[in-house]
Design an enzyme around this catalytic site. Structure first.
Site, PDB file in Angstrom:
ATOM      1  CB  SER B 146      31.902 -61.411 134.920  1.00  0.00           C
ATOM      2  OG  SER B 146      32.688 -62.307 134.183  1.00  0.00           O
ATOM      3  CG  ASP B 222      27.759 -67.755 132.689  1.00  0.00           C
ATOM      4  OD1 ASP B 222      28.593 -67.692 131.759  1.00  0.00           O
ATOM      5  OD2 ASP B 222      27.658 -66.882 133.568  1.00  0.00           O
ATOM      6  CG  HIS B 254      28.672 -64.181 131.727  1.00  0.00           C
ATOM      7  ND1 HIS B 254      28.925 -64.728 132.959  1.00  0.00           N
ATOM      8  CD2 HIS B 254      29.640 -63.235 131.561  1.00  0.00           C
ATOM      9  CE1 HIS B 254      29.990 -64.169 133.499  1.00  0.00           C
ATOM     10  NE2 HIS B 254      30.438 -63.243 132.675  1.00  0.00           N
TER      11      HIS B 254
END
Lengths: 277, 277
Positions: B146, B222, B254
């Protein structure tokens, strides 16, 4: 039963579910990993019982077991370690009350009304799983860490035929002679020590043994060696000629870094006993 | 440098260390996994940069990377995601200030005095590691999740020759066009958007590319797809004819359950580029 969360993981699903527990008198939460093979039919089930202070979440996020379970096609269940209802009794100590159910059915006040983790794990949660998920009640094995290793060993020995294999990471091996045991058994079961015997792995190993293979791993640098008393269990396993392996792992402590290191070997050990290796 | 903890793990040592950081103006903490092979001489180093809200601890305990690093003989470093000094500025939002350094050197008040994570990771922490541990500065690779995937990709492209390979899990791929980027770059770097370009993986991929292999994994389910903008990075990689692989993984979200699923393949990808596969 409510779905708290579901995350795809190694091709399967890591779920978290909650349900009203009659046995524990309130809502309980558990983690369940279903491997990709479950989409084709029921899979074997490996129970992981956690240690003091843990919830359903610790092993589920830190033990790395899903990788191996997906490989072998085994489901994993991560029960909580105690009742959680607001009205359930508690204690300020980390090793009594919430997070410290010790996998017994309490008979003493104020614990008896909610602290029934033996029945919760062996009956109520088991029934819930077999009713709601593609897991095979004829192919179960059990493992656990510390207080959960104690739970795994005692459940396996006292429920013959239920589990194909049992393993433990640094179990509380002789609680009737340890401060991790005497304090809690006094509180939950009362002062009559005869009621304690059936919750002591070392004594059960002498009295009953287990009708399958046993694997125990113990870290040589575990900070709690004096409380765990692994030498008593090793002696009992050997005296009984128990089919099994006791491994002292030099340098390892009591943490999840120890558990994750040997998790692959434990899952494969159970996979073999469950006929999926 | 102080040792916070050391735990044996997969035959090596998972350490946590703290040190006074000149760059970040206060104490910083990082995790470092040294594989068993390090006892025989310097080993390659794989950087793992974490995402929003994380500390050094999240990936170290939940990504399951040590198993694969021990197999390949690679060290892993887990830096923190922002300065932590009490006097460092902060914000109530989870995505600005502490836990959200975005791997840039802030130029704007009140951030400029401590928020220098680019220099911290690329210079100060790197120097500390090579001085104190058996890691080989000529064999480094980098990955992240991320916000950390953004950091890994931008560091790799802007420091040619430093890293043999780069990978990312669900990176913030186009921050100059996303609310995960515009808000933070405005705060840390000011309103002049030309200063933002060098912290945008998609733009850097168009402008510079990377002189080695790239691997990006993105979960198809996600919950932050709109903020991550992976399609922009995939387009840029393809337009540039970048040596690399972009994989859309259906059903994954995620979480660390996604990361742990593909961690083994990422470590092996880097091991090959580092010459230890």
């Amino acid at each position: 039963m409510q779905t708290v969360s579901e995350n795809k993981c190694f091709g399967g699903v890591q779920g978290v579910y909650s349900h009203e527990s009659e046995v524990c008198g309130g809502e309980m939460t558990f983690g369940l990993y279903m491997p990709p093979q479950a989409s084709r039919g029921p899979v074997p089930l490996l129970w992981f019982l956690s240690g003091l202070t843990c919830t359903h979440e610790n092993a589920m996020t830190k033990a790395g077991a899903q990788a191996y379970a997906a490989e072998a096609g085994i489901a994993l269940v991560f029960p909580d370690t105690s009742p959680r209802a607001a009205e359930a009794a508690d204690d300020e100590a980390f090793d009594l009350g919430k997070g410290a159910g010790f996998y017994v059915n309490a008979t003493q006040d104020p614990w008896a009304s909610h602290y029934r983790m033996w029945d919760y794990v062996s009956d109520e949660l088991a029934a819930l799983l077999f009713e709601n998920f593609a897991v095979d009640s004829d192919r179960q094995s059990i493992t656990g860490h510390s207080m959960g290793g104690h739970g795994a060993l005692t459940l396996a020995m006292r429920l013959p035929g239920r589990f194909k294999s049992v393993s433990a990471f640094a179990p509380i091996a002789h609680p009737t002679r340890s401060d991790w045991g005497r304090k809690q058994f006094s509180a939950y079961l009362g002062e009559d020590e005869t009621a304690w015997r059936e919750h002591d792995s070392t004594l059960l190993m002498h009295d009953l043994g287990f009708d399958g293979p046993v694997l125990v791993d113990q870290g040589g640098d575990d900070q709690f060696l004096d409380l765990l008393m692994p030498e008593q269990l090793a002696e009992a396993m050997t005296a009984r000629r128990q089919h099994g392996t006791f491994r002292m792992q030099p340098g390892y402590d009591h943490s999840y870094f120890f558990i994750s290191t040997f998790m692959g070997e434990h899952v494969r050990f159970h996979a073999e006993a469950l006929g999926v290796a």
